[in-house]
Design an enzyme around this catalytic site. Structure first.
Site, short mmCIF file in Angstrom:
data_model
loop_
_atom_site.label_atom_id
_atom_site.label_comp_id
_atom_site.label_asym_id
_atom_site.label_seq_id
_atom_site.Cartn_x
_atom_site.Cartn_y
_atom_site.Cartn_z
N HIS A 220 0.82 -1.21 0.00
CA HIS A 220 0.00 0.00 0.00
C HIS A 220 0.86 1.26 0.00
O HIS A 220 0.33 2.37 0.11
CB HIS A 220 -0.90 -0.04 1.25
CG HIS A 220 -2.08 0.86 1.18
ND1 HIS A 220 -2.30 1.87 2.11
CD2 HIS A 220 -3.12 0.93 0.32
CE1 HIS A 220 -3.42 2.50 1.82
NE2 HIS A 220 -3.95 1.95 0.74
N LYS A 222 3.28 4.40 -1.17
CA LYS A 222 3.39 5.32 -2.31
C LYS A 222 4.72 6.05 -2.16
O LYS A 222 4.84 7.01 -1.41
CB LYS A 222 2.26 6.35 -2.31
CG LYS A 222 0.85 5.73 -2.46
CD LYS A 222 0.19 5.54 -1.16
CE LYS A 222 -1.27 5.16 -1.35
NZ LYS A 222 -1.77 4.19 -0.39
N ASP A 227 17.53 10.05 -7.28
CA ASP A 227 18.95 10.28 -7.03
C ASP A 227 19.34 10.09 -5.57
O ASP A 227 20.40 10.58 -5.14
CB ASP A 227 19.37 11.69 -7.50
CG ASP A 227 19.20 11.87 -9.00
OD1 ASP A 227 19.14 10.85 -9.70
OD2 ASP A 227 19.13 13.02 -9.46
N HIS A 402 -9.33 11.15 1.66
CA HIS A 402 -8.47 9.97 1.57
C HIS A 402 -7.15 10.18 2.33
O HIS A 402 -6.33 9.28 2.41
CB HIS A 402 -8.19 9.65 0.09
CG HIS A 402 -7.47 8.38 -0.16
ND1 HIS A 402 -6.13 8.33 -0.50
CD2 HIS A 402 -7.89 7.08 -0.12
CE1 HIS A 402 -5.77 7.07 -0.68
NE2 HIS A 402 -6.82 6.29 -0.45
N LYS A 404 -4.30 10.48 5.13
CA LYS A 404 -3.99 9.73 6.35
C LYS A 404 -2.97 10.57 7.13
O LYS A 404 -1.76 10.47 6.91
CB LYS A 404 -3.40 8.36 6.02
CG LYS A 404 -4.26 7.51 5.06
CD LYS A 404 -3.74 7.61 3.66
CE LYS A 404 -4.27 6.55 2.72
NZ LYS A 404 -5.64 6.25 2.71
N ASP A 409 -0.04 18.19 19.03
CA ASP A 409 0.33 19.50 19.57
C ASP A 409 0.69 20.44 18.44
O ASP A 409 -0.04 20.53 17.45
CB ASP A 409 1.46 19.35 20.59
CG ASP A 409 1.03 18.52 21.80
OD1 ASP A 409 -0.19 18.42 22.04
OD2 ASP A 409 1.89 17.94 22.49
#
Length: 484
Positions: A220, A222, A227, A402, A404, A409
């Site tokens: 899952h 991404k 470089d 979508h 996450k 604080d």
């Protein structure tokens, strides 16, 4: 001879043996109970489901092999960055209340603490993709891409064309995709990349004889690394639906969050990519300083302190789950959470309730309309418990949220691929960036507050007074949370 009676006895013995197996092999008591109930009350199907989806592959040979392959590379990364990480640790660049969190991620995941990172926060794909294309265009050595969803659409082809051009220039390009999440790519798309010199690999290719098991364990993540110095991480996949600038007036608005990190924190993203690639590709590649350039400099408070938390079926511990738990426990003032799938489990629920009862401000943004009725019902049961204690929960109404993210604080921002649910904590390969930064935390807080403007707060009194049959249904579905 009464064959029906004999069959019932045999079946009962099999059920008892499978239940013993569930109890022995499943770490979570809640998860064990869910499997046992399913096995007992849904004859045959419950057992088939458990052996297809419920086996703890963290202990199985396949991922044990992967862990064995990962360890030498992990040692090299640890040896290269340990003294640098120690210097950051001793520099006083992070607040004392995050000491336990930082040390946990360092020890359990071998992820170094890094400073002098430039971090840019992107809201939605329309901000991320131009920056990604620009960074890819500047690649001089190599490009590594790893995505759960990569689609054969305008955005996917725009990036693919650039990868092809860079490969023709002599740049090393490696392209890894989850075979389930990116199932729509097609052979022609992959062949086009291969013919141009782009190395491709499906992560954990789904085959008919292993369909259920492989479907259950997904990559899952991404991730993009350019470089060895520039990295992208977050929730935005490669797809047109993540871009609101390509949509018509009636198309669903998509709200997401992503990061671009320039600096030493990319070393651990690179490590994750190499391990995943060597697991799923027939052509391995080894450690090289080209992939891990020395970006270490004297620690400075002018740039960001970052740590990468990652876990999956190949990790000994659920590092992301424990890191989120410790981050919540570290809060002194407020906790802001955005999650499209909010099924936190008992431990995180207890931590949030303790925070609320201790006087902390806890706000949570969830989708106004979920893409799964079962997930929505299970999540709603958790809302009920949190609302009883004073949490503020908001349903996002502008489109589908979508993102996450979590803000603790005014100086810790968490952005990544992991949802707050069992699947992300136990089954998926996930990665989160822990950014110990007042500036990024402030930017993420502003984004959170902007989202509140297009979200409706759940009225606790009305919610708690809903019909009993609805609440009973939600609590029943909550028992199935480990499966969702």
């Amino acid at each position: 001879m009464n064959w029906i009676l004999i069959g019932q006895i045999v079946y009962s013995l099999i059920v008892i043996l499978v239940i013993f197996r569930v109890i022995y092999d499943t770490r979570s008591g809640t998860k064990s109970l869910a499997y046992i109930l399913f096995i007992v009350f849904v004859p045959f199907v419950g057992m088939i489901f458990y052996f297809s989806f419920g086996i703890n592959y963290r202990k199985r040979k396949l991922y044990s092999k992967k862990m064995g392959l990962d360890e030498p590379l992990r040692d090299r990364i640890r040896n290269k960055l340990n003294s640098y990480s120690d210097a950051i640790w001793n520099s006083g660049l992070t607040r004392d209340n995050y000491k336990n969190l930082i040390q946990y991620i360092r020890r359990s995941g071998s992820s170094p603490l890094t400073a002098n990172n430039d971090v840019k926060l992107f809201i939605n794909g329309e901000e991320k993709f131009p920056a990604l294309l620009e960074a890819l265009e500047k690649a001089q050595s190599h490009i590594h891409i790893e995505y759960y969803i990569y689609e054969n659409d305008i955005t996917g082809n725009q990036i693919a064309d650039l990868l092809i051009n860079k490969a023709k220039e002599g740049i090393e390009v490696r392209f890894m995709y989850d075979d389930f999440g990116s199932r729509g790519l097609g052979k022609k798309f992959i062949k086009k990349l291969n013919d141009a010199g782009v190395h491709t690999a499906p992560f954990y290719k789904i085959k008919w004889y292993a369909f259920a098991n492989r479907l259950n364990y997904r990559n899952h993540r991404k991730i993009v690394i350019i470089d060895g110095t520039v990295g992208f991480v977050g929730g935005v996949n490669i797809s047109d639906k993540y871009r609101n600038d390509l949509k018509g007036e009636n198309d669903l608005y998509w709200r997401d969050t992503h990061l671009m990190i320039t600096g030493q924190a990319t070393a651990y993203l690179q490590y994750l990519f190499l391990c995943d690639w060597n697991f799923c590709s027939a052509i391995n590649f080894e450690y090289s300083d080209v992939y891990f350039p020395d970006n270490t400099k004297h620690a400075s408070i002018e740039k960001e302190v970052v740590q990468i938390a990652a876990s999956g079926p190949d990790s000994v511990q659920p590092v992301i789950f424990y890191s989120l738990l410790e981050a919540i426990n570290s809060a002194k003032q407020r906790i802001y959470i955005t999650s499209p799938y909010f099924i936190p489990g008992e431990s995180l629920m207890d931590a949030l309730i303790i925070a609320i009862q201790s006087g902390l401000e806890v706000k949570i943004i969830v989708p106004g309309v979920s893409d799964s009725k079962m997930v929505n019902a299970a999540a709603s049961a958790y809302y009920t418990e949190l609302l009883q204690y004073g949490a503020k929960i908001y349903k996002y109404n502008k489109g589908f949220v979508h993102a996450k993210t979590m803000v603790i604080d005014d100086d810790l921002a968490v952005v990544g691929s992991a949802n707050m649910d069992y699947r992300s904590f136990e089954l998926n390969f996930e990665v989160n960036a822990m950014v110990y930064s007042k500036d990024i935390a402030k930017q993420l807080t502003v984004a959170f507050e902007n989202d509140l403007k297009v979200a409706a707060q759940i009225d606790a009194q009305i919610w708690l007074n809903r019909p009993k049959y609805i609440q009973l249904w939600e609590k029943m579905v909550r028992l199935l949370s480990p499966f969702l």
